[in-house]
Design a protein around this motif. Structure first.
Motif, mmCIF file in Angstrom:
data_model
loop_
_atom_site.group_PDB
_atom_site.id
_atom_site.type_symbol
_atom_site.label_atom_id
_atom_site.label_comp_id
_atom_site.label_asym_id
_atom_site.label_seq_id
_atom_site.Cartn_x
_atom_site.Cartn_y
_atom_site.Cartn_z
ATOM 1 N N GLU A 278 0.824 -1.209 0.000
ATOM 2 C CA GLU A 278 0.000 0.000 0.000
ATOM 3 C C GLU A 278 0.859 1.260 0.000
ATOM 4 N N ASN A 282 0.824 4.197 -2.886
ATOM 5 C CA ASN A 282 0.616 5.631 -2.648
ATOM 6 C C ASN A 282 1.755 6.463 -3.231
ATOM 7 N N LYS A 285 1.273 6.691 -6.998
ATOM 8 C CA LYS A 285 0.099 7.466 -7.399
ATOM 9 C C LYS A 285 0.239 8.949 -7.061
ATOM 10 N N HIS A 286 0.813 9.257 -5.878
ATOM 11 C CA HIS A 286 0.673 10.620 -5.365
ATOM 12 C C HIS A 286 1.979 11.361 -5.105
ATOM 13 N N GLY A 321 -6.431 3.731 2.146
ATOM 14 C CA GLY A 321 -5.156 3.028 2.181
ATOM 15 C C GLY A 321 -4.467 3.078 3.529
#
Length: 355
Positions: A278, A282, A285-286, A321
């Motif tokens: 996870e 993240n 993605k971010h 998440g």
């Protein structure tokens, strides 16, 4: 009919009291009735009170006792009002008012004793009847208490079953979120890269990464379904594979081990794997990061997991998440923190006790 089903027990008791009292009066017709009107008023009052036993169990038992205390010294012949008190006494104990019901038994027998001592016409209750009545009342309270504790045990069992079902739903939700969210995020990143790359070779490389990520997602989904049957739990041995799949999106993922790596309980390894998965999702993605460092620390009584990136930092993204990672850690008695680093980037750190 629904009303009759709801109050079937009360109706049965009331019918028994009224019919029994009427039968007693008719069989004793040779003697003139004494305060018959008062007797029937007290009988009807005790019968009416029985219908309120669910809302006011102890008050109804006390009221029927008062009716008996007035009925038997004042009227003649004796009816079956005592049956209404016996039922209300049992109901009070079954409703959890055990101490109150026991005090009513003491008050009832104290009243009988006082009445027998103060009677000018001799004893009406001999020793055998007195002890029989006492035993009957005690048995009613004990039976009601047993019924109460059984009902409590059933309610506790049902609450535990609901809690287990809720935990299982959360576990399934976390698994699906981690499995699908990670790989779909990688597919999304690679698809975006393929759209913006003019070089066919680079676009082909991104499409190959998408194919690998989707294949792994299907494998993970099958493994998750197996995990729900307690088989095929993902473990830390797959962290390298996880790092490689994330690296295909352009990130540099480095794995470091502190201490001596060893086999851990499956639930600990599974939780650690999902935390790493996870956290990497993240980042991809971010974070806008270039490098991610995954550190696994094997301690004597705990496994530490730390994921650092050199991205933009800032507050955590909204979603499930981080909450899911924290729930996994708490479920094992551990803890998880996720916050920006002082020197830039972001850090996810978890401590998972090894039982």
């Amino acid at each position: 009919m629904s009303w009759l089903r709801r109050y079937a027990a009360e109706v049965t008791v009331v019918v028994a009291v009224l019919v029994g009292s009427l039968f007693t009066v008719l069989n004793d017709g040779a003697k003139p009735a004494h305060h018959a009107a008062i007797g029937w008023v007290l009988t009807l009052l005790a019968c009416a009170a029985v219908f309120f036993r669910r809302r006011y169990p102890l008050s109804v038992a006390a009221l029927t006792l008062v009716c008996c205390a007035l009925y038997y010294p004042l009227t003649d012949p004796d009816g079956l009002v005592l049956l209404a008190f016996a039922y209300a006494l049992y109901n009070a104990a079954a409703a959890g008012r055990i101490r109150g019901a026991a005090l009513l038994v003491v008050a009832a027998m104290a009243g009988v004793t006082a009445g027998e001592i103060g009677s000018r016409t001799g004893r009406h209750v001999d020793n055998f009847a007195f002890f029989l009545m006492t035993g009957w009342f005690v048995a009613l309270v004990a039976g009601g208490a047993v019924a109460h504790y059984r009902a409590e045990a059933e309610r506790t069992k049902e609450a535990e079953a609901r809690a287990r079902a809720t935990d299982e739903r959360l576990r399934i939700a976390r698994e699906l979120h981690d499995v699908l969210g990670h790989h779909l995020a990688l597919i999304n990143v690679q698809a975006g890269a393929a759209l913006h790359r003019r070089d066919p070779g680079q676009a082909e490389e991104a499409l190959g990464a998408i194919k690998d990520a989707s294949k792994t997602a299907l494998q993970e989904l099958r493994a998750t379904l197996g995990m729900l049957r307690e088989t095929g739990l993902p473990s830390l041995s797959r962290v390298a594979e996880l790092a490689e799949s994330v690296g295909a999106s352009g990130l540099t993922v480095r794995t470091e081990i502190d201490g001596v790596a060893r086999d851990l309980p499956p639930d600990v390894e599974h939780a650690a794997f999902r935390v790493v998965q996870e956290a990497l999702t993240n980042v991809a993605k971010h974070a806008g990061a270039k490098t991610v460092v995954v550190r696994l620390g094997y301690g004597a009584d705990a496994l530490s997991v730390q994921v650092d990136d050199d991205g933009r930092g800032g507050p955590a993204p909204a979603g499930n998440g981080i909450r899911g990672m924290a729930e996994r850690a708490r479920a094992l008695g551990g803890e998880l923190t996720a916050a920006p680093r002082e020197d830039g980037g972001y850090r996810v750190q978890a401590r998972l006790p090894v039982r």
